[in-house]
Write an enzyme that holds these catalytic residues in place. Structure first.
Site, PDB file in Angstrom:
ATOM      1  N   GLY A 266       0.811  -1.208   0.000  1.00 24.17           N
ATOM      2  CA  GLY A 266       0.000   0.000   0.000  1.00 24.17           C
ATOM      3  C   GLY A 266       0.844   1.257   0.000  1.00 24.17           C
ATOM      4  N   MET A 268       4.671   3.176   2.182  1.00 30.51           N
ATOM      5  CA  MET A 268       5.826   2.957   3.047  1.00 30.51           C
ATOM      6  C   MET A 268       6.238   4.259   3.728  1.00 30.51           C
ATOM      7  SD  MET A 268       7.895   0.855   4.309  1.00 30.51           S
ATOM      8  CE  MET A 268       9.089   1.383   5.519  1.00 30.51           C
ATOM      9  N   GLU A 269       6.491   4.147   5.031  1.00 30.66           N
ATOM     10  CA  GLU A 269       6.672   5.317   5.899  1.00 30.66           C
ATOM     11  C   GLU A 269       8.101   5.856   5.958  1.00 30.66           C
ATOM     12  OE1 GLU A 269       6.009   2.138   6.998  1.00 30.66           O
ATOM     13  OE2 GLU A 269       7.059   1.703   8.877  1.00 30.66           O
ATOM     14  N   ASN A 270       8.940   5.635   4.959  1.00 40.85           N
ATOM     15  CA  ASN A 270      10.313   6.123   4.967  1.00 40.85           C
ATOM     16  C   ASN A 270      10.404   7.542   5.546  1.00 40.85           C
ATOM     17  OD1 ASN A 270      10.863   3.821   3.172  1.00 40.85           O
ATOM     18  ND2 ASN A 270       9.795   5.085   1.687  1.00 40.85           N
ATOM     19  N   GLU A 303       0.646   6.110   7.343  1.00 40.93           N
ATOM     20  CA  GLU A 303       2.078   6.360   7.106  1.00 40.93           C
ATOM     21  C   GLU A 303       2.548   7.574   7.893  1.00 40.93           C
ATOM     22  OE1 GLU A 303       3.358   3.893   5.873  1.00 40.93           O
ATOM     23  OE2 GLU A 303       1.559   3.041   4.951  1.00 40.93           O
ATOM     24  N   GLU A 325       3.181  -1.767  13.884  1.00 40.96           N
ATOM     25  CA  GLU A 325       2.045  -1.893  12.970  1.00 40.96           C
ATOM     26  C   GLU A 325       0.705  -1.965  13.704  1.00 40.96           C
ATOM     27  OE1 GLU A 325       2.328  -1.042  10.131  1.00 40.96           O
ATOM     28  OE2 GLU A 325       4.425  -1.368   9.607  1.00 40.96           O
TER      29      GLU A 325
HETATM   30  C1  7MF Z   1      -2.715   0.856   6.201  1.00 42.64           C
HETATM   31  O1  7MF Z   1       2.657  -0.818   7.269  1.00 42.64           O
HETATM   32  C2  7MF Z   1      -2.584  -0.358   6.842  1.00 42.64           C
HETATM   33  C3  7MF Z   1      -1.623  -1.254   6.455  1.00 42.64           C
HETATM   34  C4  7MF Z   1       4.679  -1.962   5.349  1.00 42.64           C
HETATM   35  C5  7MF Z   1       3.958  -2.283   4.097  1.00 42.64           C
HETATM   36  C6  7MF Z   1       2.128  -0.234   5.013  1.00 42.64           C
HETATM   37  O2  7MF Z   1       3.160   1.243   6.573  1.00 42.64           O
HETATM   38  C7  7MF Z   1       3.099  -0.100   6.170  1.00 42.64           C
HETATM   39  C8  7MF Z   1       4.537  -0.524   5.798  1.00 42.64           C
HETATM   40  C9  7MF Z   1       2.046  -3.911   4.094  1.00 42.64           C
HETATM   41  C10 7MF Z   1       0.722  -4.244   4.323  1.00 42.64           C
HETATM   42  C11 7MF Z   1      -0.172  -3.272   4.753  1.00 42.64           C
HETATM   43  C12 7MF Z   1       0.254  -1.959   4.957  1.00 42.64           C
HETATM   44  C13 7MF Z   1       1.610  -1.614   4.749  1.00 42.64           C
HETATM   45  C14 7MF Z   1       2.501  -2.614   4.301  1.00 42.64           C
HETATM   46  C15 7MF Z   1      -0.748  -0.966   5.403  1.00 42.64           C
HETATM   47  C16 7MF Z   1      -0.879   0.257   4.779  1.00 42.64           C
HETATM   48  C17 7MF Z   1      -1.849   1.145   5.173  1.00 42.64           C
HETATM   49  N1  7MF Z   1       5.397  -0.310   6.960  1.00 42.64           N
HETATM   50 BR1  7MF Z   1       3.195  -5.221   3.511  1.00 42.64          BR
HETATM   51 ZN    ZN Z   2       2.410   0.364   8.776  1.00 40.47          ZN
END
Ligand code: 7MF
Ligand code: ZN
Length: 864
Positions: A266, A268-270, A303, A325
């Site tokens: 979806g 990435m929070e870089n 993010e 998460e």
């Molecule tokens: C809302 O968690 C909920 C979950 C990892 C990649 C985004 O920010 C993240 C990243 C995966 C699966 C679901 C989500 C994410 C990732 C996500 C995104 C928006 N750190 Br793999």
């Molecule tokens: Zn996340």
């Protein structure tokens, strides 16, 4: 048998702090499509006497290694393998410069640094930085990054972006331009990001509570600026909300978001440079549904909230993934709830838990929110880690209350800022501020599985007492009892709500024993017990309830979740009864009457009415069975849809006419109800009135919610109009890939015997593309959740999916692995389907170069 080496497992109990620390890193990238040069200079400090320095690195070419200005000699000073570089006799403190070369164009796995659609882009979480250069690729090594990007100055890459603040930029004599970035906050390498390309940029700013001005930049593909406004507004809302509710402000001078077309996940929070899948940024009412808008807001929030829960405080090791998460999903859910429809959001979140998380718990890949063992980290970005993790945080919030919970967050952040923390640190902070003992509560972190709750009650008229006895069991026999917050309501038959003096103000009961009795006084009659208000714990209620009691709850419970859930229980009981007795589906007449009344009620919330009419999905119903009756499920779900269409026909027409007459731009709830009505109505194939309603709604071009709602209703119900509407939708949107994803998905999710052949044809359609994860999710992941067609008795559904997985095994293992999950529950299917799947999975396992992502899951499904 192939002689493939099994990928090795890692265990949480084996955690050891790193032997070396990397204090700072200076990266130089000379971007080139097939031959990007990376010069990586690290300042390193020894932590453990006598240890070798072992750096992670894979899939690139090593050019040179220099330690404190002295070139090192291969075989003598260092050694390298497929996955690591080992440096012998490293001193206490030193600088190490590594030069290596990578091929971003060949990187179809979209992990590390890759080039797609003319853009250089990186994705490092969880363990992708090791594909960029040699490093200690683990989240407890926090370094300060300075990054210089060089790229051809030919107009293809006007924007050269990385984390933090831009220090300088310029041009070289040999036709390159460059930009130099510095991120002052120490971070693990999974938060590193690099983007280079040509974009349109939406600019804005935000002033923090302390009065600092933050520059906001949102980069989208050329020509898409008009679809970026909502994401920018959502970002500003997120920043303001985090200050107001959590007291947390942004910390850098600039916040950048880049939307890209090729992305596995979806977003990435870089740090300071989020990368987003374009589908979670771009939105305008003509091309995006209300749900798309809601998703954009949620993902932007998610993010952004990671900046504190994930970035400033990060994870010690990947077993702690839910620390960031679960907490960030909880924050994102609260943000969405505060911004809009709290009850609707909560109900939708519960549906996700019940259909997907309970399913995961019941299958071979079940794991605790803090797992003990991992083979491929990418397999652990699961609904358990994310959504159950958020439920565990929510339970802490329920047990402590908003005030103490917020104090706990402040405590956690002030203790752990700039550090890599554990789930244990988080619980300890909550314990410290509240004085509440959470020893037993910690089992939610370590034990997998779904607790099963059963409630019995006893009314004593003589002394007006009412006692309830609650028992907990688990689908995992070795589990010790959980500490479960259960919010209850007591309702009399006439609809009065009773709050006995023994019950806490908020209705909370804390279950800690395997079986426990709670006594209440002051009852003139036995009340109806409505447990689990607001879904206060991620558990299953296993009691078969009297329809009359559920009807009472639906009518009178004060909590909207309870009212919705009672209807769901009535549906599920009716469906299960029909399967078990091999009889036609029948609903209590009181339920039908309640639904009719809701549809006709001008004052009822249309969104809640729409949710009441949302019947259990086939996948959701399957979680109710240990041994899954595929044909039975398909039959009763179809029958229930037909039953409701018939029984509610006049009311559906009336509600559709009412809602479609009064749309206003912000009336999401009204559109939800319209779409629900049109979906039921479309099962009537020979009604001129219905055909007209579909056509009228499909013509509402200003609203994709309505256009797509009409299309989906027609297609899913195989209405005679379906073909024509599909063709018109295609010609309207063939230039818009994200909209064509809806077109692919609606066809792949149709419960029709023709769907599989259709999906096969669509794999050759220009709207499909094996190289783009969004297209694969739209067509093939959608199909993988099309219960009846995936589980076709002839095995064609399985074969289609397995063939796709094989094709993606080397090209993009992460995407392949996501397609595999619905095939792993073969042990719960009948013997014929078991045999079909066993054979296909065995064949897949024997594949040369099987990705570890797939290996791990297949092994789990074959274990015992
Ligand atoms: C809302 O968690 C909920 C979950 C990892 C990649 C985004 O920010 C993240 C990243 C995966 C699966 C679901 C989500 C994410 C990732 C996500 C995104 C928006 N750190 Br793999
Ligand atoms: Zn996340």
């Amino acid at each position: 048998m192939s002689l493939q080496l099994a990928p090795t497992a890692r265990y949480r109990k084996d955690y050891k702090p790193p032997s070396f620390n990397i204090l700072s890193v200076d990266l130089q990238f000379y971007l080139h499509d097939t031959n990007t040069r990376v010069v990586n200079t690290m300042q390193i400090e020894r932590q453990v006497e006598g240890a070798d320095l072992v750096l992670d690195g894979e899939k690139f070419e090593l050019v040179s290694v220099v330690l404190n200005d002295t070139p090192l000699v291969a075989g003598q000073d260092y050694q390298w393998s497929e996955t690591a570089l080992t440096i012998y006799n490293a001193p206490e403190q030193f600088s190490l410069t590594i030069e290596n070369k990578i091929n971003p164009s060949a990187n179809t796995a979209l992990e590390g640094l890759y080039k797609s659609a003319g853009v250089f882009c990186s994705q490092c979480e969880a363990e992708g930085f090791r594909f960029i250069t040699y490093f200690l690729d683990r989240p407890d090594v926090l370094a300060v990054y300075t990054t210089t990007i060089y790229a051809p100055d030919n107009g293809e890459y006007p924007y050269l972006l990385s984390n933090g603040n831009k220090l300088a930029e310029g041009k070289t004599e040999n036709g390159l331009h460059w930009a130099k970035w510095h991120d002052p906050f120490p971070k693990p390498c999974y938060l590193f990001a690099l983007v280079a390309g040509n974009f349109d940029c939406l600019e804005d700013s935000f002033t923090t509570a302390e009065g600092r001005l933050v520059q906001l930049q949102l980069f989208v593909d050329k020509g898409n600026l008009s679809q970026a406004g909502f994401a920018m507004a959502s970002l500003k809302n997120s920043m303001a909300w985090d200050e107001k509710r959590f007291g947390l402000s942004y910390d850098l001078d600039i916040y950048m978001i880049v939307a890209v077309d090729f992305f596995n996940m979806g977003a990435m929070e870089n740090k300071g440079l989020n990368v987003f899948n374009a589908k979670y940024v771009l939105a305008d009412p003509a091309s995006a549904t209300d749900q798309d808008f809601i998703n954009v807001e949620a993902v932007i929030g998610h993010e952004y909230f990671h900046n504190w829960t994930g970035n400033r405080v990060t994870c010690r090791d990947w077993f702690q993934l839910s620390l960031k998460e679960g907490l960030t999903v909880f924050r994102e859910q609260e943000f969405s709830a505060d911004m809009g429809m709290r009850a609707v959001n909560r109900i939708q979140d519960v549906r996700i838990i019940r259909t997907h998380q309970f399913e995961e718990d019941a299958g071979p890949t079940a794991h605790a929110i803090r797992p003990d063992k991992v083979v491929e980290m990418n397999n652990f970005y699961t609904v358990t880690i994310y959504n159950k993790g958020a439920e565990v945080v929510r339970m802490l919030h329920t047990l402590l209350g908003e005030e103490q919970f917020q104090a706990g967050i402040q405590e956690y952040i002030s203790q752990q800022d700039g550090k890599a923390a554990t789930c244990e640190d988080f619980v300890q902070a909550m314990e410290k501020v509240s004085g509440k003992e959470l020893i037993q509560f910690r089992r939610w972190y370590s034990q997998p599985g779904t607790p099963e709750i059963s409630i019995s009650s006893c009314f004593k008229r003589r002394n007006k007492t009412f006692s309830i006895t609650i028992a907990q069991a688990s689908d995992k026999p070795s589990n010790a009892p959980f500490h479960i917050p259960i919010k209850v309501e007591f309702i009399t038959a006439s609809g009065e709500s009773i709050h006995p003096p023994e019950l806490a103000e908020n209705g909370l009961i804390e279950l800690t024993e395997p079986i426990q009795t709670f006594d209440f006084t002051g009852f003139n009659e036995a009340p109806v017990v409505a447990p689990l208000a607001n879904f206060s714990a991620p558990v299953k209620l296993t009691d078969h309830r009297e329809s009359s009691e559920l009807i009472t709850i639906t009518r009178y419970a004060t909590d909207p979740f309870l009212r919705w859930d009672a209807v769901q229980q009535l549906y599920v009981q009716a469906l299960k009864d029909a399967i078990e007795q091999n009889a036609e589906v029948a609903l209590p007449s009181a339920l039908i009457e309640a639904l009719q009344a809701a549809l006709l009620d001008n004052h009822a919330d249309p969104a809640m009415t729409a949710l009441l009419l949302q019947t259990p999905s086939e996948e959701g119903l399957a979680t109710e069975f240990h041994s899954i009756p595929v044909e039975g499920i398909e039959r009763v779900v179809t029958e229930l849809h037909a039953l409701l269409s018939r029984a509610l026909h006049d009311e559906l027409i009336a509600a559709w006419q009412r809602t479609s007459a009064q749309y206003v731009a912000s009336d999401i709830a009204g559109r939800m109800l319209s779409n629900t009505c049109i979906n039921f109505l479309s099962s009537r194939h020979n009604s001129e009135q219905v055909a007209q309603a579909i056509s009228q709604q499909f013509a509402a071009k200003q609203s994709m919610t309505l256009v797509f709602g009409a299309l989906q209703a027609a297609v899913h119900n195989e209405h005679p109009l379906a073909k024509e509407l599909l063709a018109r939708f295609e010609s309207d949107w063939c230039q818009a890939p994200l909209v064509m994803d809806k077109w692919l998905a609606v066809q792949a999710t149709t419960r029709s015997a023709h769907t599989l052949e259709r999906v096969q044809l669509l794999m050759a359609h220009p709207a499909f593309n094996w190289g783009n994860p969004n297209r694969i999710y739209a067509l093939l992941a959608s199909f993988s959740h099309n219960f009846s067609q995936l589980h076709r008795a002839d095995g064609a559904g399985y074969r289609l999916l397995i063939a796709a997985i094989k094709r993606l095994n080397t090209a993009n293992p992460q995407v392949a692995s996501r397609l595999l999950s619905p095939l792993l529950k073969w042990q719960r299917l009948d013997t014929t389907r078991q045999a079909l799947l066993r054979e296909l999975l065995t064949e897949l396992r024997a594949m040369p170069n099987l990705a570890p992502d797939l290996f791990e899951k297949i092994e789990q499904s074959f274990a015992d």
